[in-house]
Every structure is written in C-alpha cells, then in structure tokens.
Design an enzyme around this catalytic site. Structure first.
Site, PDB file in Angstrom:
ATOM      1  N   HIS A 166     -14.921  12.532 -35.592  1.00  0.00           N
ATOM      2  CA  HIS A 166     -14.786  12.879 -37.015  1.00  0.00           C
ATOM      3  C   HIS A 166     -15.668  14.063 -37.349  1.00  0.00           C
ATOM      4  CE1 HIS A 166     -14.548  12.209 -41.423  1.00  0.00           C
ATOM      5  NE2 HIS A 166     -13.447  11.580 -41.122  1.00  0.00           N
ATOM      6  N   PHE A 167     -15.429  15.203 -37.033  1.00  0.00           N
ATOM      7  CA  PHE A 167     -14.307  15.760 -36.295  1.00  0.00           C
ATOM      8  C   PHE A 167     -14.871  16.565 -35.140  1.00  0.00           C
ATOM      9  CE2 PHE A 167     -12.667  15.215 -40.614  1.00  0.00           C
ATOM     10  CZ  PHE A 167     -11.488  14.544 -40.357  1.00  0.00           C
TER      11      PHE A 167
END
Length: 118
Positions: A34-35
């Site tokens: 993420h991410f």
C-alpha cells in the site's frame, strides 16, 4: 482481537473533546502493498484511530454521567475527505469532539492533522 491504534491520548475532556497522536511505523508489512514505491497509510486505519479515540471519549463521558461503561461501535462515517497523504513514520494529531450524545448513540466530529494542517 485487540486493536491499539493510538500512541497517546494527549487530552480528554468528558462530554466535550479529546486529542491524541499516532505514528504508523515504516516497517509495518502493510506498506509493502500500500503502495509499492509510494507507501501511504490506508485511510481506513486513520479512521479506526479516530474511532478508537472517539470511543474513549464517549466511554469516559458515559462513565462520568451514568456510571456504566458503554461499548462504543463505529457504525457510520459521513462526509469523509482525505486531503493529504500520510506517509509511514509521520506523526499525526487526532482530534474528536462530541456533537451528540443520547442513550442509544453518540456522534463525533473528527479530524486528522499532519504538520498542523488538515
């Protein structure tokens, strides 16, 4: 399961407001996904941190006024806006204020501040 998404409760005024702090350490495995290449704190974790702080405020307020301990549960979020990315290892200030308190429900207005800004 026990969630602990508050590092510190800075102030708590029963029936009114509370403030606290949270930092999401950069070594948390969630940041791998993420991410990749641009890690950010998931908004749902910021909301849960606010819900936990609000739950403490509601709990102590009810304890002081009625004498029992409620079990606050987050059931609704209205008008949520994410204005900035929160990156790993950034310390955020959490703010909550009771806007309504009845036997069957409580409502709070919440805010996350990063570097003094929303």
């Amino acid at each position: 399961m026990r969630w602990a998404l508050l590092d510190e409760i800075e102030s708590l005024v029963p029936g009114e407001r509370a403030t606290g702090w949270r930092t999401f350490p950069g070594d948390l495995p969630l940041f791998e996904d993420h991410f990749p290449g641009f890690p950010v704190v998931p908004g749902v974790l910021l909301m849960e941190s606010l819900a936990q702080l609000s739950g403490k405020l509601v709990g102590y307020t009810v304890r002081k006024t009625r004498g029992d301990w409620p079990f606050p549960i987050l059931s609704m979020m209205n008008g949520v806006k994410f204005k900035r990315f929160v990156r790993p290892d950034q310390r955020v200030r959490l703010e909550t204020e009771i806007t309504a308190l009845r036997d069957e429900m409580a409502a709070c207005k919440v805010r996350v501040r990063l570097d003094g800004r929303e």
